[in-house]
Write an enzyme that holds these catalytic residues in place. Structure first.
Site: not given
Ligand code: GLA
Length: 392
Positions: A135, A185
């Site tokens: 987190g 991500d």
């Molecule tokens: C989180 C989401 C990503 C992206 C970011 C903001 O990490 O998992 O897909 O949208 O926020 O850039």
């Protein structure tokens, strides 16, 4: 000073020990890892089909395990901060019916990945261990999804397509964690490359590696160690506002919109929607410029764009918080710092700072002095994406 994080070998050793304690003598047959990420610039642009510039971290989630006969699955986590219980047992549905999410929440990522895995899944036993702070905005969840997918690939290979793998892991997050995240991500956790950031076009899903291994440069992650509860509800709201703005502008996504389009439509947008869209349109442009600057070693320009990005996330997109603003301001007071910004979804988590290597000690000291909370520091380098490991 900077925290030291356990290396991959240490994590694997710990996971193997736990595997032995839980399952007895026959040890694990495979081991894999997948990294967390830090995003250098391009925030809240991925679900608008824009550009992002993240890099994979040396912090990883490790999975060790073994295929079993039958349809039974047991997964144990070594992560102390994970919600209880730290062990789950379930059977793979033989009729293809879905594995419903439930408690504990960490197991939903595992169930989601099983659900979206692109080949048949056998029964197995597995242990998870991770050095990605839970987190903390460094994609601990994507690293778990991608690590688990990579684990399943060792048991029953899929077709090996890496983009489809990232998309399957993103689907797992949508259906089993209830977070309508973009692709950034999972993509960088699969395709990250040592010594490089990745400029990802979230529409074509093409990635360009940008070298980032200059020894005179340091990438510092500062964890605010706060997480505001807003994260859960605000993310889908932002996504909706962007979709609404795109639809008012008559575009498929904000990727296709320019500031001229937005200003011409200003009268048809409420103030909040206007500001959200403006952030996205300008951030996509900043990300392209930042990647260009990085390619030619233009660190000053890169740093300036990082700060512009932070200010836009604070004022227009409204996903920063007092603690992240404090960390960025403190970093920017130090000579030798090129730029600093919040990274990830926002409302807590981490900042990322780009600085001259010789300024690292005084930067950490200064941030420590100025920050009202208790920060953690990680000096980090761009690392490889998910991989299988050899068990000796
Ligand atoms: C989180 C989401 C990503 C992206 C970011 C903001 O990490 O998992 O897909 O949208 O926020 O850039």
């Amino acid at each position: 000073m900077a925290s030291s994080i356990p290396g991959v070998a240490e994590l694997v050793a710990g996971a193997r020990r736990l595997y032995g304690q839980v399952f007895g003598e026959e040890g694990p047959q495979v081991a894999v890892c997948a990294p967390g990420r830090v995003n250098l610039i391009g925030e809240h642009t991925d679900y608008n089909q824009g550009f992002v510039l993240p890099m994979a971290l040396p912090m990883v989630t490790v999975v060790v395990g073994r295929e079993t006969s039958g349809q039974d699955v047991t997964v144990v986590t070594a992560t102390e901060d994970a919600d209880e219980p730290h062990r789950v047992d379930f059977s793979l549905p033989s009729d293809g019916s879905p594995l419903s999410p439930g408690e504990p929440s960490w197991a939903n990522y595992v169930k989601g990945v099983i659900q979206h895995y692109r080949a048949p899944v056998p029964g197995f036993r597995a242990v998870i261990a991770s050095s990605v702070p839970l987190g903390g905005g460094l994609s601990s969840s994507a690293s778990l999804e991608v690590a688990f997918y990579t684990f399943l690939q060792q048991l029953k290979p899929d077709d090996g397509d890496k983009i489809s793998k990232a998309v399957a892991c993103q689907q797992a997050e949508h259906t089993h964690a209830g977070v309508p995240c973009g692709i950034m991500d999972q993509f960088v956790s699969v395709l990250g490359r040592e010594g490089h950031a990745l400029l990802i076009d979230c529409r074509s899903l093409e990635a360009t590696p940008v070298p980032l291994a200059d020894p005179s440069l340091v990438i510092l992650i500062t964890n605010s160690n706060v997480k505001h509860s807003l994260t859960g509800s605000e993310y889908p709201t932002r996504r909706r506002q962007c979709e609404e703005a795109a639809s008012i502008l008559g575009k498929d996504s904000l990727r296709d919109a320019t500031m001229k389009d937005l200003d011409e439509a200003r009268g048809r947008l409420d103030d909040v929607t206007y500001r959200r869209a403006r952030h996205v349109i300008e951030e996509i442009e900043r990300t392209i410029q930042a990647a260009e600057a990085l390619k030619r070693g233009g660190y000053k320009e890169f740093g300036r764009l990082m700060v512009e990005s932070h200010n836009s996330l604070r004022d227009l997109y409204e996903v920063s918080c007092r603690e992240l603003d404090e960390l960025v301001s403190a970093a920017m007071e130090v000579e030798g710092v090129f730029g600093s910004r919040m990274t990830g979804g926002g409302f807590g988590g981490c900042t990322v700072t780009l600085l001259q290597a010789h300024a690292i000690d005084r930067t950490i000291l200064h941030i420590q002095e100025r920050y009202s909370g208790t920060p953690s520091f990680y000096v980090t380098t761009p690392s490889d994406g998910a991989r299988a490991l050899t068990l000796s």
